[in-house]
Design a protein around this motif. Structure first.
Motif, mmCIF file in Angstrom:
data_model
loop_
_atom_site.group_PDB
_atom_site.id
_atom_site.type_symbol
_atom_site.label_atom_id
_atom_site.label_comp_id
_atom_site.label_asym_id
_atom_site.label_seq_id
_atom_site.Cartn_x
_atom_site.Cartn_y
_atom_site.Cartn_z
ATOM 1 N N THR A 46 2.750 7.556 2.677
ATOM 2 C CA THR A 46 1.900 6.493 2.145
ATOM 3 C C THR A 46 2.626 5.153 2.173
ATOM 4 O O THR A 46 2.066 4.126 2.573
ATOM 5 C CB THR A 46 1.476 6.824 0.707
ATOM 6 N N ALA A 47 3.890 5.152 1.752
ATOM 7 C CA ALA A 47 4.677 3.915 1.768
ATOM 8 C C ALA A 47 4.834 3.394 3.191
ATOM 9 O O ALA A 47 4.750 2.183 3.436
ATOM 10 C CB ALA A 47 6.037 4.151 1.132
ATOM 11 N N ALA A 48 5.058 4.296 4.138
ATOM 12 C CA ALA A 48 5.226 3.885 5.537
ATOM 13 C C ALA A 48 3.964 3.222 6.063
ATOM 14 O O ALA A 48 4.031 2.223 6.795
ATOM 15 C CB ALA A 48 5.589 5.094 6.393
ATOM 16 N N ARG A 49 2.794 3.758 5.693
ATOM 17 C CA ARG A 49 1.533 3.144 6.123
ATOM 18 C C ARG A 49 1.361 1.777 5.498
ATOM 19 O O ARG A 49 0.811 0.858 6.123
ATOM 20 C CB ARG A 49 0.349 4.053 5.751
ATOM 21 N N MET A 50 1.842 1.589 4.261
ATOM 22 C CA MET A 50 1.682 0.315 3.566
ATOM 23 C C MET A 50 2.501 -0.796 4.199
ATOM 24 O O MET A 50 2.175 -1.976 4.025
ATOM 25 C CB MET A 50 2.070 0.475 2.092
ATOM 26 N N VAL A 51 3.566 -0.450 4.906
ATOM 27 C CA VAL A 51 4.418 -1.485 5.505
ATOM 28 C C VAL A 51 4.366 -1.485 7.025
ATOM 29 O O VAL A 51 4.987 -2.343 7.663
ATOM 30 C CB VAL A 51 5.879 -1.328 5.037
ATOM 31 N N ALA A 52 3.615 -0.555 7.625
ATOM 32 C CA ALA A 52 3.618 -0.395 9.084
ATOM 33 C C ALA A 52 3.292 -1.681 9.843
ATOM 34 O O ALA A 52 3.959 -1.999 10.832
ATOM 35 C CB ALA A 52 2.655 0.721 9.489
ATOM 36 N N PRO A 53 2.286 -2.473 9.438
ATOM 37 C CA PRO A 53 2.010 -3.714 10.183
ATOM 38 C C PRO A 53 3.173 -4.700 10.150
ATOM 39 O O PRO A 53 3.388 -5.446 11.110
ATOM 40 C CB PRO A 53 0.771 -4.274 9.481
ATOM 41 N N PHE A 54 3.924 -4.732 9.059
ATOM 42 C CA PHE A 54 5.088 -5.611 8.999
ATOM 43 C C PHE A 54 6.196 -5.117 9.925
ATOM 44 O O PHE A 54 6.858 -5.905 10.601
ATOM 45 C CB PHE A 54 5.607 -5.715 7.564
ATOM 46 N N VAL A 55 6.386 -3.808 9.957
ATOM 47 C CA VAL A 55 7.368 -3.220 10.879
ATOM 48 C C VAL A 55 6.977 -3.523 12.320
ATOM 49 O O VAL A 55 7.816 -3.913 13.140
ATOM 50 C CB VAL A 55 7.491 -1.695 10.642
ATOM 51 N N ALA A 56 5.690 -3.369 12.615
ATOM 52 C CA ALA A 56 5.210 -3.635 13.971
ATOM 53 C C ALA A 56 5.398 -5.104 14.356
ATOM 54 O O ALA A 56 5.548 -5.423 15.536
ATOM 55 C CB ALA A 56 3.733 -3.251 14.079
ATOM 56 N N ALA A 57 5.405 -5.988 13.363
ATOM 57 C CA ALA A 57 5.574 -7.415 13.628
ATOM 58 C C ALA A 57 7.047 -7.814 13.737
ATOM 59 O O ALA A 57 7.349 -8.999 13.914
ATOM 60 C CB ALA A 57 4.907 -8.232 12.526
ATOM 61 N N GLY A 58 7.954 -6.838 13.647
ATOM 62 C CA GLY A 58 9.370 -7.129 13.853
ATOM 63 C C GLY A 58 10.193 -7.302 12.602
ATOM 64 O O GLY A 58 11.287 -7.873 12.646
ATOM 65 N N TYR A 59 9.696 -6.776 11.469
ATOM 66 C CA TYR A 59 10.445 -6.859 10.216
ATOM 67 C C TYR A 59 11.079 -5.519 9.869
ATOM 68 O O TYR A 59 10.521 -4.446 10.166
ATOM 69 C CB TYR A 59 9.526 -7.264 9.057
ATOM 70 N N GLN A 60 12.242 -5.586 9.239
ATOM 71 C CA GLN A 60 12.799 -4.423 8.563
ATOM 72 C C GLN A 60 12.424 -4.575 7.098
ATOM 73 O O GLN A 60 12.888 -5.493 6.416
ATOM 74 C CB GLN A 60 14.316 -4.317 8.712
ATOM 75 N N VAL A 61 11.560 -3.695 6.626
ATOM 76 C CA VAL A 61 10.986 -3.828 5.292
ATOM 77 C C VAL A 61 11.785 -2.996 4.302
ATOM 78 O O VAL A 61 11.892 -1.771 4.445
ATOM 79 C CB VAL A 61 9.508 -3.388 5.285
ATOM 80 N N TYR A 62 12.320 -3.662 3.296
ATOM 81 C CA TYR A 62 13.092 -3.001 2.251
ATOM 82 C C TYR A 62 12.175 -2.724 1.062
ATOM 83 O O TYR A 62 11.977 -3.577 0.207
ATOM 84 C CB TYR A 62 14.267 -3.875 1.814
ATOM 85 N N TRP A 63 11.590 -1.513 1.050
ATOM 86 C CA TRP A 63 10.733 -1.087 -0.066
ATOM 87 C C TRP A 63 11.654 -0.821 -1.247
ATOM 88 O O TRP A 63 12.450 0.114 -1.233
ATOM 89 C CB TRP A 63 9.963 0.163 0.328
ATOM 90 N N THR A 64 11.550 -1.657 -2.283
ATOM 91 C CA THR A 64 12.556 -1.694 -3.344
ATOM 92 C C THR A 64 11.941 -1.402 -4.706
ATOM 93 O O THR A 64 10.867 -1.897 -5.033
ATOM 94 C CB THR A 64 13.225 -3.085 -3.389
ATOM 95 N N ASN A 65 12.649 -0.598 -5.502
ATOM 96 C CA ASN A 65 12.217 -0.330 -6.868
ATOM 97 C C ASN A 65 13.274 -0.836 -7.844
ATOM 98 O O ASN A 65 14.320 -1.343 -7.434
ATOM 99 C CB ASN A 65 11.956 1.166 -7.077
#
Length: 267
Positions: A46-65
């Motif tokens: 679920t988390a991967a789907r939530m950030v997938a468009p940002f990853v596809a746009a060339g970002y490394q997304v740091y999902w942080t708690n």
């Protein structure tokens, strides 16, 4: 698209799950009962789907708690300071920060008090302080957690103003809460809820000096329209977007990804 993941901790022990590779984008998650990153399986997918468009746009997304072991009595300013130190140590340069709900409260405090670590600020479902529905829901969560129970069914007023629909929604929410009860040691959860309950930066919005985008679902009853617009009006040069037929969960909408990426990649 690079869908690799990296599990780790920042220098201040904030846990993160990094998706993809490229330019950093720090994603501060909404409220969770435990201060952990999404676990392998359904949560992580679920988390991967939530950030997938940002990853596809060339970002490394740091999902942080938040940091596990957060002491009761910590303030939102304390939480922001931990995040600032973490980002400073990890990146050494300002980075874009996206915060949703509770994560947005942290992001806003961070941008006010530690602007040197933030290059672009995105606030989703967030305002300068909690509204009455959110405060009531937080009180319900704390009271129920003290008895070892979930109060997720009390989220119904946050989802609709229709009293009949609220009653109908309570049943599946109650069932979901039975399968996902709060942890036996709920001190982390209590610390975060109390810190956000005291959060109120309406008098400091003019201190935000980074480009800012605010987004909200028009049917989001946790983030009231009054507080949302007051926040946008108070931040110099802030942009705002409202989605007419959406509620609190706007971070999965295609329009949300489009608007955030257009902001981040803009002039």
């Amino acid at each position: 698209m690079n869908t690799s993941t990296e599990l780790g901790h920042f220098s201040t022990d904030l846990p993160y799950l990094a998706f993809g590779s490229g330019k950093p984008l720090v994603y501060l998650a909404g409220f969770t009962m435990t201060h952990t990153v999404p676990q392998p399986g359904a949560q992580r997918r679920t988390a991967a789907r939530m950030v997938a468009p940002f990853v596809a746009a060339g970002y490394q997304v740091y999902w942080t708690n938040r940091r596990p072991g957060m002491p009761v009595g910590a303030t939102m300013s304390d939480v922001a300071a931990e995040h600032a130190e973490a980002l400073r140590d990890r990146f050494g340069t300002p980075v874009p920060v996206l915060g949703h709900a509770t994560g947005g409260s942290i992001a806003l405090q961070l941008a006010i008090e530690n602007p040197e670590v933030v290059s672009w600020l995105v606030l989703a479902g967030t305002a300068h302080s909690l509204g009455p529905v959110a405060r009531r829901f937080h009180r319900d969560l704390l009271e129920a957690a003290g008895r070892g129970r979930s109060a997720m069914h009390r989220a119904a007023p946050a989802l609709t103003r229709n009293r009949l629909l609220q009653l109908l929604l309570m049943v599946p929410l109650w069932i979901a809460g039975r399968f996902d009860p709060p942890p036996k040691d709920h001190s982390d959860m209590k610390a975060m809820l109390l810190a956000e309950g005291a959060f109120d930066v309406r008098g400091r919005l003019g201190e935000v000096r980074v480009p800012t985008l605010l987004l909200r679902g028009a049917r989001d009853y946790l983030c009231t329209p009054e507080r949302f617009h007051e926040t946008a009006d108070g931040i110099p040069g802030a942009q705002r977007v409202e989605y007419p037929r959406s509620g609190h969960a706007i971070t999965t909408k295609p329009a949300f990804f489009h608007d955030v990426l257009a902001f981040l990649e803009g002039p």
